[in-house]
Motif scaffolding. Sequence first.
Motif, PDB file in Angstrom:
ATOM      1  N   ASN A  27      24.537  -7.560  44.877  1.00  0.00           N
ATOM      2  CA  ASN A  27      25.129  -6.440  44.156  1.00  0.00           C
ATOM      3  C   ASN A  27      26.463  -6.805  43.526  1.00  0.00           C
ATOM      4  OD1 ASN A  27      24.908  -3.822  43.160  1.00  0.00           O
ATOM      5  ND2 ASN A  27      26.258  -2.993  44.727  1.00  0.00           N
ATOM      6  N   SER A  48      25.078  -8.649  34.334  1.00  0.00           N
ATOM      7  CA  SER A  48      25.491  -7.476  35.093  1.00  0.00           C
ATOM      8  C   SER A  48      24.614  -7.290  36.323  1.00  0.00           C
ATOM      9  CB  SER A  48      25.414  -6.228  34.211  1.00  0.00           C
ATOM     10  OG  SER A  48      24.070  -5.985  33.835  1.00  0.00           O
ATOM     11  N   ARG A  49      24.993  -6.319  37.150  1.00  0.00           N
ATOM     12  CA  ARG A  49      24.250  -6.090  38.398  1.00  0.00           C
ATOM     13  C   ARG A  49      22.784  -5.775  38.148  1.00  0.00           C
ATOM     14  NH1 ARG A  49      29.313  -3.846  39.244  1.00  0.00           N
ATOM     15  NH2 ARG A  49      30.420  -4.572  41.125  1.00  0.00           N
ATOM     16  N   SER A  50      22.519  -4.990  37.134  1.00  0.00           N
ATOM     17  CA  SER A  50      21.131  -4.607  36.838  1.00  0.00           C
ATOM     18  C   SER A  50      20.405  -5.641  36.004  1.00  0.00           C
ATOM     19  CB  SER A  50      21.119  -3.273  36.093  1.00  0.00           C
ATOM     20  OG  SER A  50      21.681  -3.443  34.801  1.00  0.00           O
ATOM     21  N   GLY A  51      21.165  -6.538  35.406  1.00  0.00           N
ATOM     22  CA  GLY A  51      20.570  -7.498  34.481  1.00  0.00           C
ATOM     23  C   GLY A  51      20.488  -6.981  33.060  1.00  0.00           C
ATOM     24  N   GLY A  52      20.953  -5.764  32.846  1.00  0.00           N
ATOM     25  CA  GLY A  52      20.822  -5.165  31.525  1.00  0.00           C
ATOM     26  C   GLY A  52      21.877  -5.585  30.529  1.00  0.00           C
ATOM     27  N   ARG A  68      18.460 -12.921  36.749  1.00  0.00           N
ATOM     28  CA  ARG A  68      18.686 -12.721  38.180  1.00  0.00           C
ATOM     29  C   ARG A  68      17.472 -12.085  38.813  1.00  0.00           C
ATOM     30  NH1 ARG A  68      23.940  -9.451  38.749  1.00  0.00           N
ATOM     31  NH2 ARG A  68      23.331  -9.243  40.946  1.00  0.00           N
ATOM     32  N   ASN A  70      16.977  -9.782  41.883  1.00  0.00           N
ATOM     33  CA  ASN A  70      17.702  -9.006  42.879  1.00  0.00           C
ATOM     34  C   ASN A  70      16.967  -8.947  44.219  1.00  0.00           C
ATOM     35  OD1 ASN A  70      19.863  -8.542  41.184  1.00  0.00           O
ATOM     36  ND2 ASN A  70      19.093  -6.558  40.482  1.00  0.00           N
TER      37      ASN A  70
END
Length: 118
Positions: A27, A48-52, A68, A70
Amino acid sequence: VQLQASGGGLVETGGSLRLSCAASRWNNIMGWFRQAPGKEREFVAAISRSGGVISYADSVKGRFTISRDNAENTVYLQMNSLKPEDTAVYYCAAGSSFGGRLSNYDYWGQGTQVTVSS
């Protein structure tokens, strides 16, 4: 957060390598940097965390892809069309602020050597 980078090696010009970086805690915003001998560490890519949201240095756009997984707590850097100037130690990093500055990242892996022969 502990980061373990792997996947470096020796490759010919035009070849490909995929770097991986496993994190002990997830995260985080993840990034890749590199440092060539006698040069400062420079930004390569961030996700970013979401990959977006993804960002690349101009020097690698169109050749490198960051991604990534997750579920596996792992970030990847697919490097294609490698050039001798890509030769460097590549570091993965984790942080809470998205961007290309060293100060955006709080944790660093040990680095993996990428050497591109001409």
